[in-house]
Design a protein around this motif. Structure first.
Motif, PDB file in Angstrom:
ATOM      1  N   ILE A  30      23.493   6.806  -9.065  1.00  0.00           N
ATOM      2  CA  ILE A  30      23.919   5.766  -8.109  1.00  0.00           C
ATOM      3  C   ILE A  30      22.811   5.504  -7.106  1.00  0.00           C
ATOM      4  O   ILE A  30      22.456   4.364  -6.821  1.00  0.00           O
ATOM      5  CB  ILE A  30      25.205   6.213  -7.373  1.00  0.00           C
ATOM      6  N   GLN A  57      21.504 -18.332  -3.305  1.00  0.00           N
ATOM      7  CA  GLN A  57      22.628 -19.002  -2.655  1.00  0.00           C
ATOM      8  C   GLN A  57      22.277 -20.397  -2.155  1.00  0.00           C
ATOM      9  O   GLN A  57      23.141 -21.119  -1.672  1.00  0.00           O
ATOM     10  CB  GLN A  57      23.121 -18.165  -1.479  1.00  0.00           C
ATOM     11  N   ASP A  60      31.567   5.048  -9.313  1.00  0.00           N
ATOM     12  CA  ASP A  60      30.136   4.737  -9.361  1.00  0.00           C
ATOM     13  C   ASP A  60      29.906   3.263  -9.012  1.00  0.00           C
ATOM     14  O   ASP A  60      29.059   2.916  -8.188  1.00  0.00           O
ATOM     15  CB  ASP A  60      29.553   5.023 -10.753  1.00  0.00           C
ATOM     16  N   THR A  65      18.860  -7.111  -4.437  1.00  0.00           N
ATOM     17  CA  THR A  65      20.189  -7.637  -4.148  1.00  0.00           C
ATOM     18  C   THR A  65      20.173  -8.763  -3.132  1.00  0.00           C
ATOM     19  O   THR A  65      21.058  -9.608  -3.130  1.00  0.00           O
ATOM     20  CB  THR A  65      21.115  -6.511  -3.651  1.00  0.00           C
ATOM     21  N   VAL A  66      19.165  -8.780  -2.293  1.00  0.00           N
ATOM     22  CA  VAL A  66      19.104  -9.880  -1.343  1.00  0.00           C
ATOM     23  C   VAL A  66      18.692 -11.166  -2.031  1.00  0.00           C
ATOM     24  O   VAL A  66      18.825 -12.250  -1.505  1.00  0.00           O
ATOM     25  CB  VAL A  66      18.121  -9.599  -0.187  1.00  0.00           C
ATOM     26  N   PHE A  99      23.234  -3.238   2.127  1.00  0.00           N
ATOM     27  CA  PHE A  99      21.821  -3.609   2.266  1.00  0.00           C
ATOM     28  C   PHE A  99      21.645  -5.123   2.297  1.00  0.00           C
ATOM     29  O   PHE A  99      20.754  -5.641   2.958  1.00  0.00           O
ATOM     30  CB  PHE A  99      20.992  -2.987   1.140  1.00  0.00           C
ATOM     31  N   GLN A 100      22.521  -5.807   1.579  1.00  0.00           N
ATOM     32  CA  GLN A 100      22.423  -7.257   1.584  1.00  0.00           C
ATOM     33  C   GLN A 100      22.759  -7.821   2.967  1.00  0.00           C
ATOM     34  O   GLN A 100      22.192  -8.823   3.391  1.00  0.00           O
ATOM     35  CB  GLN A 100      23.389  -7.823   0.549  1.00  0.00           C
ATOM     36  N   THR A 143      15.779   3.282   2.720  1.00  0.00           N
ATOM     37  CA  THR A 143      16.979   2.929   1.956  1.00  0.00           C
ATOM     38  C   THR A 143      17.667   4.192   1.456  1.00  0.00           C
ATOM     39  O   THR A 143      18.883   4.357   1.556  1.00  0.00           O
ATOM     40  CB  THR A 143      16.577   2.062   0.750  1.00  0.00           C
ATOM     41  N   GLN A 198      28.239   1.800  -5.586  1.00  0.00           N
ATOM     42  CA  GLN A 198      27.048   0.948  -5.743  1.00  0.00           C
ATOM     43  C   GLN A 198      27.285  -0.425  -5.108  1.00  0.00           C
ATOM     44  O   GLN A 198      26.453  -0.929  -4.355  1.00  0.00           O
ATOM     45  CB  GLN A 198      26.731   0.789  -7.222  1.00  0.00           C
ATOM     46  N   ASP A 199      28.448  -0.993  -5.397  1.00  0.00           N
ATOM     47  CA  ASP A 199      28.778  -2.299  -4.805  1.00  0.00           C
ATOM     48  C   ASP A 199      28.751  -2.241  -3.290  1.00  0.00           C
ATOM     49  O   ASP A 199      28.199  -3.108  -2.619  1.00  0.00           O
ATOM     50  CB  ASP A 199      30.182  -2.725  -5.249  1.00  0.00           C
ATOM     51  N   ARG A 210      19.828 -12.157  -5.063  1.00  0.00           N
ATOM     52  CA  ARG A 210      20.845 -12.732  -5.936  1.00  0.00           C
ATOM     53  C   ARG A 210      22.224 -12.200  -5.549  1.00  0.00           C
ATOM     54  O   ARG A 210      22.329 -11.157  -4.917  1.00  0.00           O
ATOM     55  CB  ARG A 210      20.550 -12.381  -7.390  1.00  0.00           C
ATOM     56  N   PRO A 211      23.251 -12.901  -5.909  1.00  0.00           N
ATOM     57  CA  PRO A 211      24.585 -12.421  -5.612  1.00  0.00           C
ATOM     58  C   PRO A 211      24.842 -11.119  -6.339  1.00  0.00           C
ATOM     59  O   PRO A 211      24.212 -10.833  -7.366  1.00  0.00           O
ATOM     60  CB  PRO A 211      25.502 -13.523  -6.151  1.00  0.00           C
ATOM     61  N   LEU A 212      25.813 -10.341  -5.807  1.00  0.00           N
ATOM     62  CA  LEU A 212      26.057  -9.036  -6.402  1.00  0.00           C
ATOM     63  C   LEU A 212      26.569  -9.143  -7.829  1.00  0.00           C
ATOM     64  O   LEU A 212      26.197  -8.383  -8.686  1.00  0.00           O
ATOM     65  CB  LEU A 212      27.080  -8.287  -5.563  1.00  0.00           C
ATOM     66  N   ARG A 213      27.437 -10.091  -8.064  1.00  0.00           N
ATOM     67  CA  ARG A 213      27.993 -10.217  -9.404  1.00  0.00           C
ATOM     68  C   ARG A 213      27.406 -11.450 -10.047  1.00  0.00           C
ATOM     69  O   ARG A 213      27.880 -12.553  -9.843  1.00  0.00           O
ATOM     70  CB  ARG A 213      29.509 -10.312  -9.335  1.00  0.00           C
ATOM     71  N   ALA A 238      20.378 -15.141   0.540  1.00  0.00           N
ATOM     72  CA  ALA A 238      19.731 -14.895  -0.746  1.00  0.00           C
ATOM     73  C   ALA A 238      19.251 -16.224  -1.312  1.00  0.00           C
ATOM     74  O   ALA A 238      19.905 -17.252  -1.156  1.00  0.00           O
ATOM     75  CB  ALA A 238      20.699 -14.238  -1.706  1.00  0.00           C
ATOM     76  N   PHE A 255      21.360   5.770   2.511  1.00  0.00           N
ATOM     77  CA  PHE A 255      22.385   6.077   1.501  1.00  0.00           C
ATOM     78  C   PHE A 255      22.843   7.519   1.620  1.00  0.00           C
ATOM     79  O   PHE A 255      24.039   7.807   1.640  1.00  0.00           O
ATOM     80  CB  PHE A 255      21.826   5.786   0.107  1.00  0.00           C
ATOM     81  N   ARG A 268      19.982   3.530  -8.574  1.00  0.00           N
ATOM     82  CA  ARG A 268      20.299   2.108  -8.764  1.00  0.00           C
ATOM     83  C   ARG A 268      20.322   1.375  -7.426  1.00  0.00           C
ATOM     84  O   ARG A 268      19.873   0.239  -7.320  1.00  0.00           O
ATOM     85  CB  ARG A 268      21.658   1.969  -9.455  1.00  0.00           C
ATOM     86  N   ILE A 269      20.837   2.048  -6.408  1.00  0.00           N
ATOM     87  CA  ILE A 269      20.923   1.389  -5.101  1.00  0.00           C
ATOM     88  C   ILE A 269      19.539   1.174  -4.516  1.00  0.00           C
ATOM     89  O   ILE A 269      19.216   0.099  -4.014  1.00  0.00           O
ATOM     90  CB  ILE A 269      21.803   2.223  -4.139  1.00  0.00           C
ATOM     91  N   PHE A 306      27.256  -0.121  -1.231  1.00  0.00           N
ATOM     92  CA  PHE A 306      25.951   0.053  -0.585  1.00  0.00           C
ATOM     93  C   PHE A 306      25.035  -1.145  -0.822  1.00  0.00           C
ATOM     94  O   PHE A 306      24.237  -1.497   0.048  1.00  0.00           O
ATOM     95  CB  PHE A 306      25.301   1.360  -1.034  1.00  0.00           C
ATOM     96  N   LEU A 307      25.156  -1.770  -1.968  1.00  0.00           N
ATOM     97  CA  LEU A 307      24.333  -2.973  -2.160  1.00  0.00           C
ATOM     98  C   LEU A 307      24.763  -4.059  -1.183  1.00  0.00           C
ATOM     99  O   LEU A 307      23.933  -4.791  -0.641  1.00  0.00           O
ATOM    100  CB  LEU A 307      24.436  -3.468  -3.605  1.00  0.00           C
ATOM    101  N   GLN A 308      26.070  -4.144  -0.950  1.00  0.00           N
ATOM    102  CA  GLN A 308      26.530  -5.114   0.054  1.00  0.00           C
ATOM    103  C   GLN A 308      26.027  -4.742   1.438  1.00  0.00           C
ATOM    104  O   GLN A 308      25.694  -5.597   2.236  1.00  0.00           O
ATOM    105  CB  GLN A 308      28.055  -5.166   0.055  1.00  0.00           C
ATOM    106  N   GLY A 349      17.834  -1.448  -6.356  1.00  0.00           N
ATOM    107  CA  GLY A 349      18.487  -2.752  -6.235  1.00  0.00           C
ATOM    108  C   GLY A 349      18.560  -3.270  -4.824  1.00  0.00           C
ATOM    109  O   GLY A 349      18.942  -4.407  -4.600  1.00  0.00           O
ATOM    110  N   ALA A 350      18.198  -2.431  -3.855  1.00  0.00           N
ATOM    111  CA  ALA A 350      18.356  -2.847  -2.457  1.00  0.00           C
ATOM    112  C   ALA A 350      17.527  -4.084  -2.153  1.00  0.00           C
ATOM    113  O   ALA A 350      17.974  -4.985  -1.459  1.00  0.00           O
ATOM    114  CB  ALA A 350      17.974  -1.719  -1.521  1.00  0.00           C
ATOM    115  N   ASP A 351      16.325  -4.144  -2.695  1.00  0.00           N
ATOM    116  CA  ASP A 351      15.487  -5.321  -2.461  1.00  0.00           C
ATOM    117  C   ASP A 351      15.988  -6.489  -3.289  1.00  0.00           C
ATOM    118  O   ASP A 351      16.080  -7.612  -2.812  1.00  0.00           O
ATOM    119  CB  ASP A 351      14.036  -5.020  -2.822  1.00  0.00           C
TER     120      ASP A 351
END
Lengths: 212, 439
Positions: B23, B203, A50, B34-35, A61-62, A24, A54-55, B37-40, B200, A28, B26-27, A57-59, B30-32
């Motif tokens: 950053i 969802q 920031d 984030t799958v 990975f998602q 990961t 973050q948004d 739960r939704p991002l927001r 996720a 990045f 956090r990424i 890259f999280l997207q 959060g990478a694990d």
């Protein structure tokens, strides 16, 4: 993209999908600089960068499982980042404030401009030009802004831009054309912007180092 | 007005190291998540949070009250099919290997095909908490044409009224879902549906069916199985004391549907029919076959030993080593440039793409000694080319790399079980069976 890089991407994505933190991190680090540059040129500053990075890259990975290697990983990540930027621009009601110039830089530049009409002053004019340009872009629709910045500032071809924003080539051309017209109209009223867009030969580029 | 001059004239102001590090941190963390739960995620107020906590506390108290009188339940370890049917209430069943909690209106059958556990669902929803299975065969939940294979995790399978397609929710560990000869990994925090694929967990809305009581089903582990139709487990409803659920332990043969399923359980360790002689080709190190890719026998190996029954004999590592593998693509370059050439072929995506990808793993294993990389490449290959001509070959090469480079362990046995399951008619089937039976 070279074949070796392609295979590396495939293997790296597989490692990411197994939940390996090192993979990961590697993904990045490999792409953050380019994504940041792209977002910066679209938005004109690092405000909220920031959160946006973050948004994005999280997207990434998602959705990584959905990458089918039809496009290069870099292009696919850029598409995700552009979508994030589009959403950001839409949610902010097109009122993104440009802050491409930090306060310190501005202070130094203003000192210089006070002193004389030297290279520092011209640099300051260039900075003002950038500011005016993004002020005009703030008034455009998010789609037009994305098309214009990706094509004219980030240097991507129309086809690449169309792919990134998920529109047809024709629609993208039209958006770029409209954005140009708006900027030209604004430049007709604004000598700073006009000067920035059509610089004289002796104008020092914005990012040049100290003049001799 | 010329806009071409804009390119490169607007410099990117770099982010400072501290911001970048934050950053990145956090990424990565959060990478694990984030799958899952939704991002927001919606922001709840303090009052909402407190209300939620109160509801959880009341729920926990109620559950504790419900369980206060439940006597310790011995696991149900019957060897023969256990039919579970719940009509109006949830039930919990400890089968030793796992704890199954079924929703109301659920019907399923549990069998143990030689070391494995097969839960065949007819309808409803079941949640499973599966302990680590060590060297035992995995637990498989079959719901219609979907199979969920697990070696130790917590998850649930919702098969609705038994006519649709199952939904899988994973809360711990990893499971593999198979349907229509395609499989996907579903990890903790993810869910899977036939329509949406892996999504996720958040969802996929939870569907609650009526009935909230917990019923503990128990059976004497040492109890001999009875005659057909005789109830083999005692059922107590802690609330009413009545038998609301029927669990039968039958001595008869498994129904047809289960016999079919047993055949496809990957590690049931069932020898099906006479075993085949491992195919290594004949004469020389690069024999050819008339059907399928060319097979090579590694240098220094001998023809596989076989007994009179046709089953291979000898030490497992030797058998594995001697068994032929499909040759790498001959691209006419020296070893130094092989990988680069294969990479080009993979990138070009022509007819040789699959073979070139396989050949990369082959080269990593045989010529470069990079066995970890070879396994990664093979995993990537099997994901990318699930139906290629070299599919069986890749599965076998994976067994070979895993077992010879890392020893005959659980992973080796699992790789062999995978081979048996995904290439049931493969040339190395006999050896793969022996591997799964090894201790």
């Amino acid at each position: 993209m070279t074949a070796a890089l392609y295979v590396e991407d495939v293997l790296l994505v597989d490692r990411c999908l197994t939940g390996e933190p090192a993979a990961t991190r590697e993904l990045f680090r490999r792409h953050q600089r380019r994504v940041h540059a792209c977002l910066f040129r679209v938005l004109g500053g690092n405000r909220d960068m920031d959160d946006l990075l973050q948004d994005a890259f999280l997207q990434v990975f998602q959705s990584l499982r959905g990458w089918r290697a039809e496009a290069s990983l870099a292009t696919w990540i850029d598409r995700v980042a552009v979508r994030v930027a589009y959403r950001y621009l839409s949610q902010r009601g097109r009122r993104v404030q440009t802050d491409s110039m930090s306060d310190d830089e501005a202070g130094v530049a203003l000192d210089e401009i006070d002193r004389a009409d030297g290279p520092g002053a011209r640099r300051q004019l260039a900075r003002d030009g950038v500011k005016q340009l993004y002020a005009v872009l703030d008034k455009l629709s998010p789609a037009a802004r994305l098309a214009f910045t990706l094509h004219e500032i980030d240097g991507r071809t129309i086809a690449e831009t169309a792919q990134l924003v998920g529109s047809s080539v024709t629609a993208t051309k039209l958006r770029v054309w409209r954005a140009r017209k708006s900027i030209e109209a604004a430049a007709a009223q604004d000598p700073v912007l006009s000067e920035f867009l059509e610089p004289r030969a002796d104008v020092i580029p914005f990012d040049d180092k100290e003049a001799p | 007005m010329n806009f071409d001059g804009l390119k490169g004239r607007i410099p990117v102001e770099p982010l400072d190291d501290e911001r970048l590090t934050n950053i990145e941190r956090r990424i990565v963390s959060g990478a694990d998540a984030t799958v899952a739960r939704p991002l927001r995620t919606p922001r709840f107020g303090l009052a909402t949070g407190m209300a939620f906590a109160a509801v959880v506390a009341v729920g926990a108290g109620f559950a504790g009250w419900q369980l206060r009188g439940a006597r310790p339940a011995a696991p149900v370890v019957a060897e023969l099919p256990v039919h579970v049917r719940t009509d109006t209430q949830r039930s919990s069943l400890d089968i030793g290997d796992a704890v199954l909690t079924t929703d109301a209106a659920t019907e399923l059958t549990i069998t143990r095909p030689n070391g494995g556990v097969l839960v065949t669902m007819k309808r409803g929803k079941v949640e499973l908490e599966v302990g680590k299975r060590g060297d035992r065969a995995p637990l498989v939940v079959a719901a219609g044409d979907t199979q969920v294979i697990v070696v130790g995790t917590r998850f649930s399978v919702d098969y609705g009224d038994g006519t649709g397609v199952a939904e899988v929710r994973v809360t711990e560990g990893v499971v593999r879902v198979e349907r229509h000869q395609q499989d996907v990994r579903v990890t903790a925090g993810q869910a899977w549906t036939a329509k949406r694929g892996v999504i996720a967990l958040a969802q996929l809305p939870e569907v609650r069916r009526p009935g909230g009581g917990t019923i503990v089903a128990s059976a004497d582990a040492a109890r001999p199985t009875g005659t057909p139709g005789e109830p083999g487990a005692t059922i107590d409803d802690p609330e009413t004391g009545s038998s609301a659920i029927e669990i039968e332990i039958e001595t008869g043969e498994a129904p047809d549907i289960l016999r079919d399923r047993i055949a496809v359980v990957p590690d049931a360790r069932v020898r099906t029919g006479p075993t085949a002689t491992p195919t290594t080709g004949s004469g020389g190190t690069r024999p050819t076959t008339t059907d399928g890719p060319a097979i090579v026998r590694p240098s220094g190996s001998t023809t596989g030993n076989t007994g009179t029954s046709g089953a291979p004999r000898g030490k497992l590592p030797t058998l594995i080593k001697n068994h032929g593998v499909v040759a790498a693509l001959d691209v006419g370059v020296d070893d130094k440039h092989l990988m680069a050439r294969y990479q080009v072929l993979v990138r070009e995506r022509g007819d040789q793409e699959a073979h070139a990808f396989y050949s990369m793993a082959f080269t990593q294993h045989f010529k470069l000694g990079r066995n970890g990389d070879a396994l990664s490449t093979l995993d990537a290959y099997l994901r990318r080319f699930p139906k290629s001509e070299y599919h069986d070959a890749a599965l076998w090469l994976r067994v070979r790399v895993q077992c010879l480079a890392f020893g005959i362990d659980d992973k080796c046995r699992f790789a062999a079980a995978e081979y048996l399951r995904r290439a049931p008619d493969g040339r190395a089937r006999a050896i793969a069976e022996l591997i799964t039976l090894s201790r």
